[in-house]
Design an enzyme around this catalytic site. Structure first.
Site, short mmCIF file in Angstrom:
data_model
loop_
_atom_site.label_atom_id
_atom_site.label_comp_id
_atom_site.label_asym_id
_atom_site.label_seq_id
_atom_site.Cartn_x
_atom_site.Cartn_y
_atom_site.Cartn_z
N GLU A 247 0.91 -1.05 -0.16
CA GLU A 247 -0.06 -0.11 0.03
C GLU A 247 0.93 1.44 0.02
O GLU A 247 0.58 2.19 -0.83
CB GLU A 247 -1.05 0.02 1.17
CG GLU A 247 -1.67 1.24 1.28
CD GLU A 247 -2.78 1.34 2.54
OE1 GLU A 247 -2.80 0.13 3.25
OE2 GLU A 247 -3.29 2.10 2.71
N GLU A 378 4.40 10.04 11.49
CA GLU A 378 5.00 9.63 12.82
C GLU A 378 5.30 8.13 12.67
O GLU A 378 6.47 7.53 13.01
CB GLU A 378 4.33 9.70 14.05
CG GLU A 378 4.27 11.43 14.47
CD GLU A 378 3.19 12.19 13.57
OE1 GLU A 378 2.19 11.44 13.06
OE2 GLU A 378 3.22 13.30 13.67
#
Ligand code: FAD
Length: 394
Positions: A247, A378
């Site tokens: 992905e 993050e």
């Protein structure tokens, strides 16, 4: 690495370009950002997918047996670049081709491959991804949706959230907990779920672009046969990691950014401010030069991922680097475009004063979401730090 393309690869690029010139929908404004996923737009996506299927171009790098042409990863990259550059309406098959199919190729039984890969390349099915839950996004392994074995079936109960395209999808890759006693990463299984199964409720979530792109999904005693299980029971976490690697490789494409850069450069050439062309203003030139460098870097990072795939490797932190850089780069590019247009840059596509069909404003909002989908910045940085740089877990 040699970044030059062979003459066969260049010829393939030209073939794709020529085909797109003749086959992009006539009224297609080359701008997916101005369109909602309403049924009319969806028909355009589906119709285009059918045209691709007729040429075996839905997933041209997949094996011939599964409806592809067995093209090289580099040819596939060229193909993807041209689709992205022309902003072709490929959304119908993108999840199926980008990450469902590659995961099924690695872990599926021969029967599952025949059934699902063939349907994807024939543009007969659209897939969605049921991973995230209200309390399991970044910490996906905390997911609580349960799948309980009952004879030859599993019974599913629980909830998913942010499921892109679930309101249109025929099939779903679903993660559910099959062993609640095991450590959290070791009790998850991976299912291929028919969205027509009774007990599934899909509710819309409207995003900040006012689009209905993603949804909540609720499962109430959803009974599915055991052959919907992909791979081994309780091994789903490891397969999900493969899906996420694929992905992130797909999200990272930089070529859409190149097209936008060209458009904003053209706008700056054609538009005057205080009697001067915008492109002659130093701050504008500096922004555009920065953007041009970033688009180039983003493309090279995507090439790195493709080059690994062409050698049969599954890119891991390399996909995270490409995904992080490219979504950030496209966000900065959209912001730069909006600022160059001044206040007009913030208008929505419907406004009669809007420059460039409102594309930069749409892109700015869209890319904000893209930076979160597939794992937040993050989380990408954590992956790069630990797996790329070998730093200890923070
Ligand atoms: C446009 C879009 C489409 C999506 N499509 C799908 C889909 O089709 N299917 C699907 O399953 N999901 C989908 N998602 C969901 C997406 O995967 C999650 O939103 C994402 O993983 C973040 O999870 P969360 O929203 O629960 O945020 P949280 O995990 O709650 O994160 C909140 C904040 O905390 C930070 N944070 C969390 N953990 C850490 C950590 N360990 N270290 C540092 N910071 C941390 C995050 O970076 C973030 O800033 C989509 C999301 C978007 C925006």
């Amino acid at each position: 690495m040699d970044f030059r393309l062979t003459s066969e690869e260049e010829a393939f690029r030209q073939e794709v370009r020529d085909w797109l010139r003749d086959n992009l929908p006539k009224d297609w404004q080359e701008d997916r950002f101005t369109r909602d996923r309403d049924p009319e737009t969806w028909n355009i996506y589906r119709g285009f997918a059918k045209k691709l299927a007729a040429k075996r171009w839905v997933a041209p790098h997949w094996p011939v047996d599964y409806g592809g042409l067995g093209l090289s990863v580099i040819q596939q990259l060229i193909f993807n670049e041209e689709m992205a550059y022309h902003q072709a309406p490929i959304g119908y098959s993108s999840i199926g081709v980008g990450w469902v199919g590659p995961t099924v190729i690695v872990y599926g039984t021969e029967e599952q491959k025949k059934k699902h890969l063939g349907a994807i390349t024939a543009a007969e099915v659209m897939w969605c991804q049921g991973f995230s839950e209200p309390n399991a996004g970044s910490d996906l392994a905390s997911l609580q949706t349960r799948a309980v074995r009952d004879g030859d079936d599993y019974i599913i109960n629980g909830q998913k959230i942010w499921t892109s395209g679930a309101h249109l999808a025929d099939w779903c890759i679903l993660l559910a907990r099959t062993d609640p006693e095991a450590p959290k990463h070791k009790g998850i299984s991976y299912f291929l779920l028919d969205m027509k199964t009774p007990g599934i409720t899909v509710r819309p979530l409207i995003d900040m672009m006012d689009n209905h792109g993603f949804n909540e999904m609720f499962f109430e005693n959803v009974r599915i046969p055991k052959d919907c299980l992909l791979g081994q029971e309780n091994q789903g976490w490891y397969m999900a990691a493969t899906t996420l690697d694929f992905e992130r490789s797909s999200i990272g494409g930089a070529v859409g950014g190149r097209r936008m850069l060209e458009e904003i450069v053209e706008y700056a050439r054609d538009t005057r401010h205080n009697g001067k062309r915008l492109i002659d203003e130093v701050p504008v030139r500096v922004r555009l030069a920065d953007a041009a460098l970033e688009v180039e870097i983003g493309q090279l990072l995507s090439y790195r991922v493709a080059s690994m795939q062409s050698r049969g490797l599954v890119p891991n932190y390399e996909s995270s680097i490409a995904k992080l850089f490219n979504t950030d780069m496209q966000l900065r590019l959209a912001k730069a475009g909006m600022e160059i247009m001044g206040l007009y840059g913030q208008l929505e596509p419907q406004s009669k004063y809007v420059p460039l069909r409102g594309k930069f404003e749409r892109q700015y909002l869209w890319q904000t979401g893209m930076s979160v989908g597939g794992g937040t910045p993050e989380i990408q940085r954590n992956i790069i730090a630990m797996r790329g740089l070998g730093l200890p877990r923070g």
